[in-house]
Design a protein around this motif. Structure first.
Motif, PDB file in Angstrom:
ATOM      1  N   MET A 105       0.809  -1.218   0.000  1.00 24.33           N
ATOM      2  CA  MET A 105       0.000   0.000   0.000  1.00 24.33           C
ATOM      3  C   MET A 105       0.843   1.268   0.000  1.00 24.33           C
ATOM      4  SD  MET A 105      -3.055  -1.027  -0.260  1.00 24.33           S
ATOM      5  CE  MET A 105      -4.005   0.432   0.129  1.00 24.33           C
ATOM      6  N   LEU A 106       2.161   1.138   0.060  1.00 21.01           N
ATOM      7  CA  LEU A 106       3.025   2.317   0.160  1.00 21.01           C
ATOM      8  C   LEU A 106       2.910   3.220  -1.066  1.00 21.01           C
ATOM      9  CD1 LEU A 106       5.038   3.790   1.955  1.00 21.01           C
ATOM     10  CD2 LEU A 106       6.857   2.461   0.868  1.00 21.01           C
ATOM     11  N   GLY A 107       2.842   2.632  -2.247  1.00 22.26           N
ATOM     12  CA  GLY A 107       2.710   3.436  -3.465  1.00 22.26           C
ATOM     13  C   GLY A 107       1.411   4.229  -3.487  1.00 22.26           C
ATOM     14  N   ILE A 108       0.338   3.605  -3.030  1.00 22.69           N
ATOM     15  CA  ILE A 108      -0.954   4.301  -2.976  1.00 22.69           C
ATOM     16  C   ILE A 108      -0.898   5.429  -1.959  1.00 22.69           C
ATOM     17  CG2 ILE A 108      -3.396   4.053  -2.360  1.00 22.69           C
ATOM     18  CD1 ILE A 108      -3.257   1.233  -3.620  1.00 22.69           C
ATOM     19  N   ALA A 109      -0.324   5.159  -0.782  1.00 24.64           N
ATOM     20  CA  ALA A 109      -0.213   6.189   0.253  1.00 24.64           C
ATOM     21  C   ALA A 109       0.632   7.365  -0.242  1.00 24.64           C
ATOM     22  CB  ALA A 109       0.388   5.596   1.525  1.00 24.64           C
ATOM     23  N   ALA A 110       1.732   7.061  -0.911  1.00 28.65           N
ATOM     24  CA  ALA A 110       2.601   8.122  -1.440  1.00 28.65           C
ATOM     25  C   ALA A 110       1.861   8.964  -2.469  1.00 28.65           C
ATOM     26  CB  ALA A 110       3.854   7.508  -2.055  1.00 28.65           C
ATOM     27  N   ALA A 111       1.182   8.295  -3.384  1.00 25.15           N
ATOM     28  CA  ALA A 111       0.472   9.012  -4.449  1.00 25.15           C
ATOM     29  C   ALA A 111      -0.684   9.837  -3.891  1.00 25.15           C
ATOM     30  CB  ALA A 111      -0.025   8.026  -5.503  1.00 25.15           C
ATOM     31  N   LEU A 112      -1.432   9.293  -2.944  1.00 23.26           N
ATOM     32  CA  LEU A 112      -2.518  10.054  -2.339  1.00 23.26           C
ATOM     33  C   LEU A 112      -1.986  11.311  -1.649  1.00 23.26           C
ATOM     34  CD1 LEU A 112      -4.685   7.173  -0.810  1.00 23.26           C
ATOM     35  CD2 LEU A 112      -5.351   8.676  -2.704  1.00 23.26           C
ATOM     36  N   ALA A 168     -13.003  11.232  -6.558  1.00 20.11           N
ATOM     37  CA  ALA A 168     -13.820  10.014  -6.577  1.00 20.11           C
ATOM     38  C   ALA A 168     -12.964   8.798  -6.224  1.00 20.11           C
ATOM     39  CB  ALA A 168     -14.486   9.839  -7.936  1.00 20.11           C
ATOM     40  N   ALA A 169     -11.775   8.712  -6.823  1.00 13.38           N
ATOM     41  CA  ALA A 169     -10.873   7.592  -6.534  1.00 13.38           C
ATOM     42  C   ALA A 169     -10.390   7.644  -5.086  1.00 13.38           C
ATOM     43  CB  ALA A 169      -9.689   7.627  -7.494  1.00 13.38           C
ATOM     44  N   ARG A 170     -10.080   8.841  -4.597  1.00 11.41           N
ATOM     45  CA  ARG A 170      -9.595   8.985  -3.225  1.00 11.41           C
ATOM     46  C   ARG A 170     -10.629   8.480  -2.227  1.00 11.41           C
ATOM     47  NH1 ARG A 170      -8.157  14.889  -1.002  1.00 11.41           N
ATOM     48  NH2 ARG A 170     -10.431  15.053  -1.007  1.00 11.41           N
ATOM     49  N   GLU A 171     -11.888   8.767  -2.475  1.00  9.12           N
ATOM     50  CA  GLU A 171     -12.932   8.285  -1.564  1.00  9.12           C
ATOM     51  C   GLU A 171     -12.955   6.762  -1.506  1.00  9.12           C
ATOM     52  OE1 GLU A 171     -14.734   9.883   0.767  1.00  9.12           O
ATOM     53  OE2 GLU A 171     -13.345  11.445   0.130  1.00  9.12           O
ATOM     54  N   ARG A 172     -12.752   6.108  -2.641  1.00 10.46           N
ATOM     55  CA  ARG A 172     -12.722   4.636  -2.660  1.00 10.46           C
ATOM     56  C   ARG A 172     -11.483   4.095  -1.936  1.00 10.46           C
ATOM     57  NH1 ARG A 172     -14.086   5.767  -7.962  1.00 10.46           N
ATOM     58  NH2 ARG A 172     -11.986   5.267  -8.690  1.00 10.46           N
ATOM     59  N   LEU A 173     -10.354   4.806  -2.052  1.00 14.20           N
ATOM     60  CA  LEU A 173      -9.087   4.308  -1.494  1.00 14.20           C
ATOM     61  C   LEU A 173      -8.895   4.634  -0.017  1.00 14.20           C
ATOM     62  CD1 LEU A 173      -6.827   5.204  -4.537  1.00 14.20           C
ATOM     63  CD2 LEU A 173      -7.471   2.904  -3.782  1.00 14.20           C
ATOM     64  N   ARG A 174      -9.525   5.676   0.455  1.00 17.72           N
ATOM     65  CA  ARG A 174      -9.330   6.101   1.856  1.00 17.72           C
ATOM     66  C   ARG A 174      -9.685   5.019   2.858  1.00 17.72           C
ATOM     67  NH1 ARG A 174     -11.358  12.354   2.475  1.00 17.72           N
ATOM     68  NH2 ARG A 174      -9.321  13.263   2.062  1.00 17.72           N
ATOM     69  N   ARG A 175     -10.590   4.124   2.504  1.00 15.54           N
ATOM     70  CA  ARG A 175     -11.014   3.088   3.466  1.00 15.54           C
ATOM     71  C   ARG A 175      -9.843   2.212   3.910  1.00 15.54           C
ATOM     72  NH1 ARG A 175     -12.765   0.690  -1.534  1.00 15.54           N
ATOM     73  NH2 ARG A 175     -12.046  -1.462  -1.683  1.00 15.54           N
ATOM     74  N   PHE A 176      -8.804   2.144   3.088  1.00 12.56           N
ATOM     75  CA  PHE A 176      -7.639   1.321   3.432  1.00 12.56           C
ATOM     76  C   PHE A 176      -6.734   1.993   4.464  1.00 12.56           C
ATOM     77  CE2 PHE A 176      -8.638  -0.045  -0.968  1.00 12.56           C
ATOM     78  CZ  PHE A 176      -8.986  -1.358  -0.685  1.00 12.56           C
ATOM     79  N   PHE A 177      -7.002   3.268   4.775  1.00  9.53           N
ATOM     80  CA  PHE A 177      -6.101   4.029   5.642  1.00  9.53           C
ATOM     81  C   PHE A 177      -6.796   4.547   6.898  1.00  9.53           C
ATOM     82  CE2 PHE A 177      -4.449   4.240   1.344  1.00  9.53           C
ATOM     83  CZ  PHE A 177      -3.166   3.805   1.556  1.00  9.53           C
ATOM     84  N   ARG A 178      -7.889   3.957   7.280  1.00 10.10           N
ATOM     85  CA  ARG A 178      -8.604   4.409   8.496  1.00 10.10           C
ATOM     86  C   ARG A 178      -8.148   3.665   9.701  1.00 10.10           C
ATOM     87  NH1 ARG A 178     -13.999   6.807   6.254  1.00 10.10           N
ATOM     88  NH2 ARG A 178     -13.339   6.821   4.146  1.00 10.10           N
TER      89      ARG A 178
END
Length: 178
Positions: A105-112, A168-178
């Motif tokens: 998930m590091l790449g997603i966290a970095a990009a977000l 829109a994409a961020r809303e879908r991905l944020r659930r992985f970082f709660r």
């Protein structure tokens, strides 16, 4: 520039003491061969780049930190000279380094984190990026973030991202970082 902490990672402004590890990562084949400029970078070349980049108000360069360790690098570069704030378009770059904290998930966290800086912090209108053809992991990551493919150019896939698609994409991905 103040560090930004979100998604379990932190973006800290690039400092001179970051350069040796970033150069080692950047010169690794797994990173270097995905870049437009694939040449090995010497310490002198990197210092020259760093000094020049510090004088560019149209660019931001950050070191990605995770769990107290350097984990990668991200940047934003405006389409024209002048302040990066509110530019119509900017280019985004990102790479992950070889570190003990590297995880799926590091790449997603970095990009977000990078894209929050771009759209929320700097009010940039559109982000573009290039991904080397065949780098399927990076293409999948960018697709998850809402990027759209524009076409192919000299061995690279050209992509762009507008704020609406990103949010829109961020809303879908944020659930992985709660």
């Amino acid at each position: 520039m103040v560090p930004s902490m979100s998604y379990g990672v932190e973006l800290r402004p690039l400092e001179p003491w970051d350069l040796p590890i970033l150069r080692r990562w950047r010169n690794r084949d797994e990173v270097r061969l995905q870049m437009v400029d694939q040449a090995l970078v010497s310490p002198h070349q990197q210092r020259q780049w760093f000094v020049a980049s510090q004088e560019r108000p149209d660019q931001r360069h950050w070191v990605l930190w995770c769990k107290g360790m350097r984990a990668g690098y991200v940047n934003l570069k405006g389409a024209h000279r002048g302040s990066l704030q509110s530019q119509i378009m900017a280019d985004a770059g990102l790479y992950l380094g070889a570190s003990p904290v590297r995880h799926p998930m590091l790449g997603i966290a970095a990009a977000l984190s990078q894209l929050d800086q771009a759209f929320d912090g700097l009010n940039i209108g559109l982000i573009r990026t290039l991904v080397r053809e065949g780098n399927d992991a990076a293409l999948r990551l960018n697709e998850q973030l809402g990027y759209r493919q524009l076409g192919y150019d000299n061995g690279f896939v050209s992509l762009e991202l507008n704020p609406v698609d990103y949010y829109a994409a961020r809303e879908r991905l944020r659930r992985f970082f709660r």
